[in-house]
Structure formats: structure tokens, C-alpha cells
Design a protein around this motif. Structure first.
Motif, PDB file in Angstrom:
ATOM      1  N   ARG A 195       0.819  -1.210   0.000  1.00 37.09           N
ATOM      2  CA  ARG A 195       0.000   0.000   0.000  1.00 37.09           C
ATOM      3  C   ARG A 195       0.854   1.263   0.000  1.00 37.09           C
ATOM      4  NH1 ARG A 195      -0.046  -2.032   5.203  1.00 37.09           N
ATOM      5  NH2 ARG A 195       0.262  -0.528   6.922  1.00 37.09           N
ATOM      6  N   HIS A 196       2.109   1.121   0.447  1.00 41.89           N
ATOM      7  CA  HIS A 196       3.015   2.272   0.461  1.00 41.89           C
ATOM      8  C   HIS A 196       3.747   2.465  -0.871  1.00 41.89           C
ATOM      9  CE1 HIS A 196       2.240   2.378   4.709  1.00 41.89           C
ATOM     10  NE2 HIS A 196       2.809   1.199   4.908  1.00 41.89           N
ATOM     11  N   HIS A 197       3.542   1.533  -1.799  1.00 42.76           N
ATOM     12  CA  HIS A 197       4.279   1.577  -3.074  1.00 42.76           C
ATOM     13  C   HIS A 197       3.325   1.385  -4.248  1.00 42.76           C
ATOM     14  CE1 HIS A 197       8.112   1.301  -0.862  1.00 42.76           C
ATOM     15  NE2 HIS A 197       7.476   0.443  -0.078  1.00 42.76           N
ATOM     16  N   HIS A 198       2.102   1.863  -4.088  1.00 44.67           N
ATOM     17  CA  HIS A 198       1.070   1.674  -5.109  1.00 44.67           C
ATOM     18  C   HIS A 198       1.481   2.283  -6.455  1.00 44.67           C
ATOM     19  CE1 HIS A 198      -3.022   0.469  -6.067  1.00 44.67           C
ATOM     20  NE2 HIS A 198      -3.291   1.666  -6.570  1.00 44.67           N
ATOM     21  N   ASN A 199       2.289   3.308  -6.403  1.00 40.25           N
ATOM     22  CA  ASN A 199       2.714   3.975  -7.646  1.00 40.25           C
ATOM     23  C   ASN A 199       3.503   3.062  -8.566  1.00 40.25           C
ATOM     24  OD1 ASN A 199       4.819   4.224  -5.507  1.00 40.25           O
ATOM     25  ND2 ASN A 199       5.991   5.184  -7.155  1.00 40.25           N
ATOM     26  N   LEU A 200       4.111   1.999  -8.020  1.00 40.28           N
ATOM     27  CA  LEU A 200       4.893   1.100  -8.866  1.00 40.28           C
ATOM     28  C   LEU A 200       4.028   0.367  -9.891  1.00 40.28           C
ATOM     29  CD1 LEU A 200       7.396  -0.453  -6.286  1.00 40.28           C
ATOM     30  CD2 LEU A 200       7.881   1.253  -8.047  1.00 40.28           C
ATOM     31  N   ILE A 201       2.743   0.155  -9.557  1.00 35.70           N
ATOM     32  CA  ILE A 201       1.880  -0.516 -10.530  1.00 35.70           C
ATOM     33  C   ILE A 201       1.050   0.457 -11.352  1.00 35.70           C
ATOM     34  CG2 ILE A 201       1.682  -2.777  -9.405  1.00 35.70           C
ATOM     35  CD1 ILE A 201      -0.933  -1.862  -8.158  1.00 35.70           C
ATOM     36  N   THR A 202       1.048   1.716 -10.996  1.00 34.18           N
ATOM     37  CA  THR A 202       0.228   2.677 -11.736  1.00 34.18           C
ATOM     38  C   THR A 202       1.046   3.658 -12.568  1.00 34.18           C
ATOM     39  OG1 THR A 202       0.179   4.209  -9.852  1.00 34.18           O
ATOM     40  CG2 THR A 202      -1.569   2.553  -9.974  1.00 34.18           C
ATOM     41  N   PHE A 203       2.313   3.854 -12.217  1.00 32.62           N
ATOM     42  CA  PHE A 203       3.117   4.882 -12.876  1.00 32.62           C
ATOM     43  C   PHE A 203       3.271   4.628 -14.374  1.00 32.62           C
ATOM     44  CE2 PHE A 203       7.394   6.473 -14.134  1.00 32.62           C
ATOM     45  CZ  PHE A 203       7.099   7.830 -14.069  1.00 32.62           C
ATOM     46  N   SER A 204       3.355   3.359 -14.774  1.00 35.89           N
ATOM     47  CA  SER A 204       3.620   3.044 -16.179  1.00 35.89           C
ATOM     48  C   SER A 204       2.543   3.581 -17.109  1.00 35.89           C
ATOM     49  CB  SER A 204       3.737   1.528 -16.373  1.00 35.89           C
ATOM     50  OG  SER A 204       2.541   0.882 -15.970  1.00 35.89           O
ATOM     51  N   LEU A 205       1.326   3.787 -16.591  1.00 33.87           N
ATOM     52  CA  LEU A 205       0.253   4.283 -17.456  1.00 33.87           C
ATOM     53  C   LEU A 205       0.391   5.766 -17.760  1.00 33.87           C
ATOM     54  CD1 LEU A 205      -1.806   2.454 -18.742  1.00 33.87           C
ATOM     55  CD2 LEU A 205      -0.928   1.455 -16.633  1.00 33.87           C
ATOM     56  N   LEU A 206       1.286   6.447 -17.052  1.00 33.20           N
ATOM     57  CA  LEU A 206       1.538   7.853 -17.379  1.00 33.20           C
ATOM     58  C   LEU A 206       2.331   7.987 -18.672  1.00 33.20           C
ATOM     59  CD1 LEU A 206       2.432   9.333 -13.872  1.00 33.20           C
ATOM     60  CD2 LEU A 206       0.255   9.487 -15.099  1.00 33.20           C
ATOM     61  N   TYR A 207       3.072   6.919 -19.054  1.00 31.11           N
ATOM     62  CA  TYR A 207       3.892   6.998 -20.265  1.00 31.11           C
ATOM     63  C   TYR A 207       3.653   5.827 -21.219  1.00 31.11           C
ATOM     64  CZ  TYR A 207       6.906   3.617 -17.829  1.00 31.11           C
ATOM     65  OH  TYR A 207       7.384   2.515 -17.166  1.00 31.11           O
ATOM     66  N   ALA A 208       2.634   5.027 -20.946  1.00 31.60           N
ATOM     67  CA  ALA A 208       2.421   3.789 -21.704  1.00 31.60           C
ATOM     68  C   ALA A 208       2.231   4.014 -23.196  1.00 31.60           C
ATOM     69  CB  ALA A 208       1.218   3.027 -21.132  1.00 31.60           C
ATOM     70  N   ASP A 263     -10.627   1.942 -11.266  1.00 32.95           N
ATOM     71  CA  ASP A 263     -10.212   2.322  -9.910  1.00 32.95           C
ATOM     72  C   ASP A 263      -8.700   2.234  -9.828  1.00 32.95           C
ATOM     73  OD1 ASP A 263     -10.000   2.976  -7.281  1.00 32.95           O
ATOM     74  OD2 ASP A 263     -10.912   1.141  -6.499  1.00 32.95           O
ATOM     75  N   VAL A 264      -8.059   3.391  -9.741  1.00 33.51           N
ATOM     76  CA  VAL A 264      -6.611   3.456  -9.688  1.00 33.51           C
ATOM     77  C   VAL A 264      -6.112   3.832  -8.299  1.00 33.51           C
ATOM     78  CG1 VAL A 264      -6.552   5.882 -10.397  1.00 33.51           C
ATOM     79  CG2 VAL A 264      -4.581   4.424 -10.867  1.00 33.51           C
ATOM     80  N   HIS A 265      -7.017   4.253  -7.415  1.00 33.69           N
ATOM     81  CA  HIS A 265      -6.606   4.897  -6.165  1.00 33.69           C
ATOM     82  C   HIS A 265      -6.633   3.994  -4.932  1.00 33.69           C
ATOM     83  CE1 HIS A 265      -6.485   8.692  -8.230  1.00 33.69           C
ATOM     84  NE2 HIS A 265      -7.759   8.602  -8.587  1.00 33.69           N
ATOM     85  N   ASN A 266      -7.030   2.745  -5.064  1.00 30.02           N
ATOM     86  CA  ASN A 266      -7.205   1.915  -3.874  1.00 30.02           C
ATOM     87  C   ASN A 266      -5.872   1.330  -3.407  1.00 30.02           C
ATOM     88  OD1 ASN A 266      -8.122   0.368  -1.780  1.00 30.02           O
ATOM     89  ND2 ASN A 266      -9.636  -0.755  -2.968  1.00 30.02           N
ATOM     90  N   ALA A 267      -5.002   2.206  -2.967  1.00 33.29           N
ATOM     91  CA  ALA A 267      -3.700   1.767  -2.479  1.00 33.29           C
ATOM     92  C   ALA A 267      -3.819   1.002  -1.170  1.00 33.29           C
ATOM     93  CB  ALA A 267      -2.785   2.976  -2.292  1.00 33.29           C
ATOM     94  N   GLU A 268      -4.759   1.395  -0.317  1.00 32.54           N
ATOM     95  CA  GLU A 268      -4.888   0.776   1.002  1.00 32.54           C
ATOM     96  C   GLU A 268      -5.154  -0.718   0.890  1.00 32.54           C
ATOM     97  OE1 GLU A 268      -4.431   0.588   4.941  1.00 32.54           O
ATOM     98  OE2 GLU A 268      -4.109   2.373   3.697  1.00 32.54           O
ATOM     99  N   GLN A 269      -5.985  -1.103  -0.074  1.00 30.64           N
ATOM    100  CA  GLN A 269      -6.285  -2.528  -0.258  1.00 30.64           C
ATOM    101  C   GLN A 269      -5.448  -3.166  -1.372  1.00 30.64           C
ATOM    102  OE1 GLN A 269     -10.617  -1.716  -0.638  1.00 30.64           O
ATOM    103  NE2 GLN A 269     -10.872  -3.310   0.915  1.00 30.64           N
ATOM    104  N   SER A 270      -4.605  -2.406  -2.018  1.00 31.79           N
ATOM    105  CA  SER A 270      -3.738  -2.896  -3.109  1.00 31.79           C
ATOM    106  C   SER A 270      -4.549  -3.573  -4.207  1.00 31.79           C
ATOM    107  CB  SER A 270      -2.673  -3.851  -2.562  1.00 31.79           C
ATOM    108  OG  SER A 270      -1.830  -3.189  -1.646  1.00 31.79           O
ATOM    109  N   ILE A 271      -5.613  -2.900  -4.595  1.00 35.78           N
ATOM    110  CA  ILE A 271      -6.496  -3.403  -5.656  1.00 35.78           C
ATOM    111  C   ILE A 271      -6.523  -2.383  -6.792  1.00 35.78           C
ATOM    112  CG2 ILE A 271      -8.891  -3.961  -6.274  1.00 35.78           C
ATOM    113  CD1 ILE A 271      -9.248  -4.946  -3.385  1.00 35.78           C
TER     114      ILE A 271
END
Length: 645
Positions: A409-422, A536-544
Motif C-alpha cells: 500500500r506504500h508503493h502503489h505507484n509502482l503498478i500505476t506509474f507506467s500508465l503515465l507513459y504507456a 479504480d486506480v486509487h485503492n492503495a490501502e487494499q492494493s487493488i
């Protein structure tokens, strides 16, 4: 012994074009060619050695004494040539080069079409390449289809260790044409990418340190046997990509280094030439003859062997003069920068030329740099490739999957960042050989958790990889979760398929591959931002995470749900864009794939309950560490007429 006669039939225009960097089929001029001169049949030898004092042809036919087989220097071209009558295919030879400082060198032919099996290093006069191809339908299809809008699921293969009979007992290209191609078709791959097949002296280099750029390695057989393998692939609908290494070459004495006693392939600036990370030498990309050599080599593999594309190795090391170099080896371009302007010009010209002759080719950059517009056309300022490996996505995701799920949950950006430049480039998502060697551990062993959790995580990871925008590549052995790192001197751990966990993983990957092929939403718009939407890109707390992939047709889309946490969730609600029926096309936790669910529902029906900014929604059960793919099946029923079961 027959007295050799000089071959004067070389085209002066071709030699002029070679010197100017414009002879793109130079393999038709250089090397050893069986020809007829007058009423005599023999072999014409042609080599570029501009600073040699004298060049001779030596081999078993003259007891390695070239005194009667001196070559003639053709004008001021730096090219030497000789016709020797009565020689036949199968003759082994080298060039005996006398340098201006009095040294004698024995060199393999840079344009050899066949080589001796290592540790022998001589070149071989090859048979004429009169292979009867049966891939006309495939070649026509390449011209008609756009690779950007087609499925591309590549199986990366090292032929020496996919299957073998023991140490240094390799299967032939011809044997691979049966077993390997059948396997690839059954598993659902669209392409095979072969690690470099150029002749190389050391097995452990895997072909990345070559001595024979025009010579398919003799480890696996003859050039015609390789043609048979490619032809069989095409007949079965499989494309063939060759790992190609134009950035550097090895320093072995019989190779290109100081070829005529001077640095003609590597260039005069030794600081720029040295590649200390690999112990190799960089090509001099500003040398026009080297440009003819390398661009011709790319064309050669497509022309003579019908290779469909090239994965161009180590582009970052080519374009950065400081790449992995110590301070004492740093050099700068004419503008004071570290960009290799010669290499940048070369790559643009390479791609322009390849696409001129082969419009349907794949030119794929293995580039770890942040250089912009690698896959943009050259007329728009790009490098002109049509695809690039997405190394950033790969590094982020492997780092994420190695984390304890409780920390994700503290590193959610690792799975979402790639879509900023995909969609900034046309990407391939690589899970390649480089990630499973040299202590990096296998993909399965990179996953965190217990033995069972590792398999669950790998299934989840593969599901996310397959549905993320971008073409796909997986290295052999990853399809069943090989536990050990890749061992290049042994064959894969096929015996693991007898174990339930690995056999289940194999079934899962096969099912995932075939679902990929069946769902145009997963590849038709890989290079189009409109083909992807976050639900849903923001559910870092549940890592979903939940997202949507769209195809060309308006009602052709898939909904992807990934739970990267240790926690399961019942009746988890997700928003969906359309009313109707949603088929669960694949669930990573199905018991058939090694999961815990013996009964996976086949369909879900949406409700008129807005969620995640969408007009309808569905509830799902999300097991821990799970992946689900739902495919919209258009229905006449409205949302309110059905309740989610």
C-alpha cells in the motif's frame, strides 16, 4: 596446385557504394561466392582491408600457405579480391593478412556465410542459398496487417538450452522446426524471438559477442537447416524475431578487432571503442564502410533467411558515450555532449533502410534509456523503430512483486506509474532472459511469500502483464514457473511439469495466452490511449486496481481486476460502463490453475448502481493475490432486470 587468377568482375559501382556507406546488399559482393569465370567454376573471395600490405586466401586446399593465392587490391577502394578455380562449397578458409608494420594475421571472413564449429575458427564456403520457401501466404499477410493492431505474444528462446541431449549436444535447427514450433503453436504464442544466432566463440556469451555476423552459428546445423526452421514457423503462422547485436563485437584474434592491423571496424579512438562492462569493442558508427556492413547485415537476415524482425540489443549503450564507462574512458561529441551522434544517425538510417526494403518488418529497440521518440518516424525526429522494450515497467513491477503484500500500500505507484507513459512509445513488455540469470532469481522465485503464495503471485503478475497495454515477451521456462535460474549449459527443467504446482502454472499460462489471442480488446489498441481506462486506480490501502481495455468495436471491452494483497474481499463492487452480461474469461484462483476455487461463476450481470463514475456496477469475490478478467457480452437485458448473483 592450380594457379589462382584475379577476379576483375566486381562492380566498381558496388565498391563505390560500399565505401560511401550505401551498399545495403554488400553480402552479394563480399565474402566467398561460388561463381563461373569464363569456362572455369570456382570461388571468388572479396574482403575489405584498406590498410593491409598484402592479403592472401589460405585453407586446407593450399595447406594454409597463401603464397600462390595473393589477392588483388581493387583501385583505392580498400577492397581485395581473388578468384580461385575448382574450389567447392565446404572449403574452409581464412584471410592471411600482412600488416604494414610487418605482422601476419589469420582472420575469419567478416562476410562468411558459414563457419566451423567452435573451437575451430575458420570460415566455410557455403552452399548456394537456393532453398525452396513455402511461406508466400505469410509474407503477404505481413504486408496487409499492421503490427500495431495485431496480437504479439513472443516466446524468447535460447536454442542451446530449450532442449538438448546433454552438455554441448545440441538439437539441430531442423529438429527444432518440429518440436519447438509445435510447442509454440500449442501454447498460443504468435512469435519466437531467438537469442543471437550469429557465430560466436564462447557458448556462455549466448551469441552477444559475435565473430561471424553473416554466419548462423554452426552449433545447431547449417544455414539451410535454419531456413527450414523459419519456413516451418511461417507455415504455422509464427513470426521469427532475431536478437541482433550491432553495438559491439568480441576481441578474439580471428575476428574483427584490428582486422588489417588497424582499427577499421572499431575506429581509431580507443576510448570510444572500449566496452569495459562486456570486454568488447564498439563499432565505429561514423565509418561509412561499417555502415554498409551493419545495415547489409540487417537486410541479409530478412532477405536470405526471411527473418521477420530484429530486436536491436543494447541501444542505450550505443547512443550514450558514457554508458558504463569509467572516468578515464569518457569522450564527448563535437558539441561537448555525451550523445553518440554517429550512432544516432546510424540507427535512423538503419531503420529507414530496413523499412524501405521490408515494410512489414519489426524493428524493436532494447533500450533502457529515456531517449525520446525511439519509435517515432525519422521524419518526425524519431529513431524510426516501430517498437521498444518497456524496461521501466518491467523494473517497477518486479520490484513491486518482490514486496511483502502488507507493504504494497506504500508503493502503489509502482503498478500505476507506467500508465503515465504507456503510450509515449510503442512498447513491448519484456520478461526476458536478462531477468532470470546472474543471481537475479527466476520469476517465480522473485515473488514474495510461501511456496504456494509464490505461485499465486506469479499467476496474478502474469495476468496483469498480459492485460497491461503493450505487446508481450516471455522467456522460456517462465511458462511453468521454473524455480531455478536459467542454466544456459543445460536444458530447461521440463521434469517440473510432472509436479502439480508447475503443471497447473503451465495450464494457466496456456489458457492466459489463448485468452489474449481471443480478446481483441487486449491488443487492437495497444498503441492508442483510447484503448485503456482506469476504473479504480486509487485503492492503495487494499492494493487493488481495476481497469478497462477496449477494442475497436464499441462494445468490445474487457474488465480487469487485480488484488495484490493478502486479504480476500467478498461482494467487492466495481463500476462498469455498460448494462448486461459479463463473462469471467479467466480467474487465476481456479483450482485447475493451482488456485483455491473449485467453482468459479461463469457470468456476472451488472446492476443500475453507479460506482467508480460508471453508470452500472458488479460485485465480485476477490480472493487474496488474485486476477480476474471479465469480458463484456452484449445483452438485450437492461441492468435493472438482473441482479448480481
Amino acid at each position: 596446385m592450380a594457379i589462382a587468377t584475379t577476379a576483375n568482375s566486381l562492380s566498381t559501382r558496388d565498391l563505390y557504394l560500399f565505401n560511401k556507406g550505401n551498399l545495403f546488399h554488400s553480402y552479394r559482393t563480399f565474402g566467398a561466392h561460388s561463381v563461373r569465370k569464363g569456362n572455369k567454376r570456382g570461388v571468388r573471395f572479396t574482403v575489405w582491408a584498406p590498410n593491409a600490405k598484402q592479403v592472401r586466401v589460405v585453407g586446407s586446399f593450399n595447406e594454409w600457405n597463401g603464397v600462390e593465392h595473393a589477392m588483388e587490391l581493387i583501385g583505392e577502394t580498400g577492397v581485395w579480391s581473388l578468384f580461385i578455380p575448382k574450389l567447392k562449397p565446404g572449403t574452409i578458409y581464412k584471410y592471411e593478412i600482412f600488416t604494414k608494420d610487418g605482422n601476419r594475421l589469420l582472420k575469419s571472413d567478416p562476410f562468411a556465410y558459414q563457419s566451423e564449429l567452435r573451437p575451430s575458427t575458420a570460415s566455410v564456403v557455403a552452399e548456394g542459398f537456393d532453398f525452396k520457401w513455402n511461406d508466400g501466404d505469410w509474407q503477404q499477410r505481413k504486408l496487409e496487417d499492421s503490427p500495431y493492431r495485431e496480437a504479439m505474444l513472443t516466446y524468447e528462446v535460447h536454442l542451446g538450452s530449450w532442449r538438448n541431449r546433454g552438455k554441448e549436444q545440441f538439437w539441430t535447427y531442423e529438429e527444432m522446426a518440429d518440436a519447438l514450433v509445435d510447442y509454440v503453436v500449442d501454447m498460443g504464442y504468435t512469435h519466437i524471438e531467438l537469442l543471437p544466432l550469429t557465430e560466436h566463440p564462447l557458448d556462455q556469451s549466448w551469441g552477444y559477442q559475435a565473430t561471424g555476423y553473416f554466419s548462423p552459428t554452426s552449433r545447431y546445423g547449417t544455414p539451410k537447416q535454419l531456413m527450414h526452421l523459419v519456413d516451418r514457423c511461417h507455415q504455422r503462422g509464427i513470426g521469427v524475431i532475431l536478437d541482433w547485436v550491432p553495438g559491439h563485437f568480441c576481441k578474439d584474434d580471428h575476428g574483427l578487432r584490428l582486422f588489417d592491423g588497424t582499427p577499421i571496424y572499431e575506429g581509431k579512438d580507443w576510448k570510444r571503442a572500449e566496452k569495459p562492462l562486456w570486454g568488447t569493442l564498439a563499432f565505429d558508427f561514423g565509418c561509412t564502410e561499417v555502415q554498409s556492413f551493419l545495415i547489409s547485415n540487417a537486410i541479409y537476415w530478412m532477405d536470405v533467411f526471411h527473418i521477420d524482425g530484429l530486436r536491436v540489443d543494447a541501444v542505450a549503450s550505443m547512443i550514450d558515450l558514457h554508458f558504463d564507462k569509467p572516468q578515464e574512458l569518457l569522450t564527448y561529441n563535437a558539441f561537448g555532449g555525451k550523445e553518440n551522434t554517429d550512432a544516432l544517425r546510424f540507427l535512423k538510417r538503419l531503420n529507414e533502410t530496413v523499412f524501405q526494403y521490408f515494410p512489414g518488418a519489426l524493428m524493436i529497440a532494447e533500450d533502457s534509456s529515456a531517449w525520446p521518440d525511439v519509435t517515432a518516424p525519422t521524419y518526425m525526429g524519431g529513431l524510426g523503430f516501430n517498437f521498444k522494450w518497456n524496461m521501466g515497467w518491467m523494473n517497477d513491477m518486479l520490484r513491486y512483486m518482490a514486496l511483502d503484500p502488507n507493504d504494497r500500500r506504500h508503493h502503489h505507484n509502482l503498478i500505476t506509474f507506467s500508465l503515465l507513459y504507456a503510450f509515449s512509445e510503442n512498447f513491448v513488455l519484456p520478461l526476458s532472459h536478462d531477468e532470470v540469470v546472474h543471481g537475479k532469481r527466476s520469476l517465480l522465485n522473485k515473488m514474495s511469500g510461501t511456496y504456494e503464495q509464490k505461485f499465486a503471485q506469479l499467476r496474478l503478475f502474469y495476468g496483469y502483464w498480459m492485460t497491461h497495454p503493450g505487446k508481450k515477451l516471455l522467456f522460456m521456462g517462465g511458462e511453468w514457473g521454473q524455480f531455478d535460474e536459467w542454466k544456459d549449459a543445460e536444458d530447461l527443467d521440463w521434469e517440473l511439469l510432472d509436479y502439480d504446482s508447475h503443471g497447473s502454472m503451465h495450464r494457466y499460462v496456456k489458457a492466459l495466452n489463448h485468452q489474449y489471442l481471443q480478446q481483441p480488446s487486449l491488443w487492437e489498441r495497444d498503441c492508442d490511449p483510447g484503448g485503456f481506462e482506469w476504473i479504480d486506480v486509487h485503492n492503495a490501502e487494499q492494493s487493488i486496481i481495476v481497469f478497462l481495455r477496449r477494442g475497436q468495436a464499441s462494445h468490445e471491452f474487457s474488465v480487469i481486476v487485480c488484488n495484490f494483497s493478502y486479504h480476500g474481499y467478498s461482494d467487492y463492487r466495481i463500476g462498469v460502463p455498460e448494462p448486461g452480461e459479463y463473462r469471467i474469461a479467466l480467474h487465476s484462483e481456479a483450482a485447475a490453475f493451482g488456485g483455491v476455487l473449485t467453482d468459479v461463476p461463469e457470468v456476472r450481470y451488472s446492476k443500475t448502481a453507479p460506482w467508480h463514475g460508471r453508470p452500472c456496477s458488479i460485485t465480485l469475490d476477490l480472493p487474496p493475490l488474485s486476477f480476474q478478467m471479465l469480458v463484456f457480452a452484449q445483452s438485450e437485458l437492461e441492468c435493472e432486470d438482473r441482479l448480481t448473483t
